[in-house]
Design an enzyme around this catalytic site. Structure first.
Site, mmCIF file in Angstrom:
data_model
loop_
_atom_site.group_PDB
_atom_site.id
_atom_site.type_symbol
_atom_site.label_atom_id
_atom_site.label_comp_id
_atom_site.label_asym_id
_atom_site.label_seq_id
_atom_site.Cartn_x
_atom_site.Cartn_y
_atom_site.Cartn_z
ATOM 1 N N ARG A 57 39.075 32.048 52.320
ATOM 2 C CA ARG A 57 38.129 32.200 51.201
ATOM 3 C C ARG A 57 37.170 33.320 51.584
ATOM 4 N NH1 ARG A 57 34.723 27.861 47.721
ATOM 5 N NH2 ARG A 57 36.794 27.723 46.803
ATOM 6 N N HIS B 3 41.432 32.894 42.042
ATOM 7 C CA HIS B 3 41.340 31.544 42.612
ATOM 8 C C HIS B 3 42.640 30.799 42.267
ATOM 9 C CE1 HIS B 3 39.691 28.113 44.405
ATOM 10 N NE2 HIS B 3 38.691 27.821 43.604
ATOM 11 N N GLN C 149 43.092 26.865 42.456
ATOM 12 C CA GLN C 149 42.355 26.177 41.395
ATOM 13 C C GLN C 149 43.201 26.088 40.129
ATOM 14 O OE1 GLN C 149 39.002 24.894 41.523
ATOM 15 N NE2 GLN C 149 39.850 23.933 39.702
ATOM 16 N N ASP D 112 33.254 27.822 33.560
ATOM 17 C CA ASP D 112 32.881 27.974 34.971
ATOM 18 C C ASP D 112 31.448 28.517 35.000
ATOM 19 O OD1 ASP D 112 32.918 28.174 37.743
ATOM 20 O OD2 ASP D 112 34.144 29.997 37.806
ATOM 21 N N CYS E 243 36.008 23.952 36.974
ATOM 22 C CA CYS E 243 36.498 23.943 38.358
ATOM 23 C C CYS E 243 35.479 23.320 39.315
ATOM 24 C CB CYS E 243 36.853 25.354 38.791
ATOM 25 S SG CYS E 243 35.473 26.504 38.672
ATOM 26 N N ARG F 72 43.216 18.919 43.317
ATOM 27 C CA ARG F 72 43.249 19.989 44.316
ATOM 28 C C ARG F 72 43.995 19.493 45.557
ATOM 29 N NH1 ARG F 72 39.284 23.899 44.248
ATOM 30 N NH2 ARG F 72 40.631 24.883 45.788
HETATM 31 N N1 CP Z 1 36.398 24.529 42.751
HETATM 32 C C1 CP Z 1 36.208 24.908 44.046
HETATM 33 O O1 CP Z 1 36.912 25.760 44.581
HETATM 34 O O2 CP Z 1 35.221 24.223 44.670
HETATM 35 P P1 CP Z 1 34.585 24.542 46.109
HETATM 36 O O3 CP Z 1 33.838 25.837 45.989
HETATM 37 O O4 CP Z 1 33.700 23.387 46.379
HETATM 38 O O5 CP Z 1 35.693 24.670 47.111
HETATM 39 N N1 NVA Z 2 33.611 31.336 40.004
HETATM 40 C C1 NVA Z 2 33.098 30.450 41.011
HETATM 41 C C2 NVA Z 2 34.135 29.441 41.383
HETATM 42 C C3 NVA Z 2 33.730 28.464 42.426
HETATM 43 C C4 NVA Z 2 34.812 27.505 42.783
HETATM 44 C C5 NVA Z 2 32.659 31.240 42.222
HETATM 45 O O1 NVA Z 2 33.377 32.168 42.610
HETATM 46 O O2 NVA Z 2 31.604 30.961 42.765
#
Ligand code: CP
Ligand code: NVA
Length: 302
Positions: free
Chosen positions: A103, A130, A133, A222, A262, A290
């Protein structure tokens, strides 16, 4: 040859089916208390440059349930944070680990890592995409609606990583995707154009959320400011105000429409509390999935 999961655009319809069938099987086995450990002795490395609750826990628990282990590698505590190259990191980690989840900010960093790694690389979120997700979301839709073919998904809000991954999914699967985004906050132009050409049921970009949710089976939103955009939070709160998913907007969709997010969510911003916690919301099941979907991905790639 090793396989990576960097984008849902790289999957064909059969790949989606294989992942979802396995996820359903794994979910059933877990609920029945059956022990299933095909990844015994295997290790997943998890590099995090950004915060996470769901992704970290679901991957870590998923590996444990499959008989393996997961290492949490914060870039702050590894040499990555002190500038060791992606090339060296990827090659060295390939000698210790069996797969890696990353990530981070730049999609290019994950792609570079995958080029040098001899083990599968999984994109656990970048600024651009993502994929894990959206795979879990599609699986949730499959569970709730019986199929995703022909359904209308309305994505309301920021054209961010989650939106881009939805656009990629629409390029590969027969779903109808209607996005409503403010000017200047559309999904990535390259990804959108590519999908507009490939999409079987179509990808549509609206300005008015009311147009996007008309006849929708799924309403998705989101956050307005993603990780890394904290400095723009106030400005974005202004721009996105007309894009809130609230009771009035949900009432314009099909009566049996489900509401998805999400998470993490900001009640009173992109979604009202009554909708997020209301009867049409499936966000908790969505988050649970997930785990099951990523276990399927791990088993397939490893
Ligand atoms: N939806 C998601 O990826 O959540 P986190 O940022 O908590 O991993
Ligand atoms: N769009 C959000 C998703 C988090 C899971 C971010 O990137 O922060």
């Amino acid at each position: 040859m090793k396989k990576d999961l960097l984008s849902v655009y790289d999957l064909d319809p059969a790949d989606f089916r294989v992942i979802f069938e396995k996820a359903a099987r794994l979910k059933k086995m877990l609920k029945a208390g059956e022990y299933h450990a095909p990844l015994k002795g295997k290790t997943l490395g998890m590099i995090f440059d950004k915060s996470s609750t769901r992704t970290r826990i679901s991957f870590e628990v998923g590996m444990f349930q499959l008989g393996g282990i997961a290492l949490f590698l914060s870039s702050r505590d590894t040499q990555i944070g002190r500038g060791e190259s992606i090339q060296d990191t990827a090659r060295i980690m390939s000698r210790y680990l069996n797969a890696i989840m990353i990530r981070t900010y730049a999609q290019e960093a994950v792609e570079e890592f995958a080029r040098y790694a001899a083990i599968p690389v999984i994109n656990g979120l970048t600024d651009l995409l993502h994929p894990c997700q959206i795979l879990s979301d599609l699986f949730t839709i499959l569970e709730k609606k019986g199929a995703y073919e022909g359904l209308k998904i309305a994505y309301i809000g920021d054209g961010n990583n989650v939106a881009n991954s939805w656009v990629n999914a629409a390029a590969r699967l027969p779903i109808r995707l209607a996005l409503a985004c403010p000017e200047g906050y559309e999904p990535n132009a390259f990804i959108y154009e590519r999908a507009a050409k490939a999409a079987k049921e179509g990808v549509f970009l609206h300005r008015d959320p009311a147009d996007a949710v008309e006849q929708a089976d799924v309403i998705y939103t989101d956050v307005w400011a993603s990780m890394g955009q904290e400095a723009q939070k106030a400005k974005r709160a202004d721009v996105f105000k007309p894009y809130q998913v609230n009771r009035e907007l949900v009432a314009r969709a099909k009566k049996d429409a489900i509401v998805m997010h999400c998470l993490p969510a900001h009640r009173g911003e992109e979604i009202t509390a009554d909708v997020l916690d209301g009867p049409q919301s499936v966000v908790i099941d969505q988050a649970e999935n997930r785990l099951h979907v990523q276990k399927a991905i791990l088993e397939i790639l490893m």
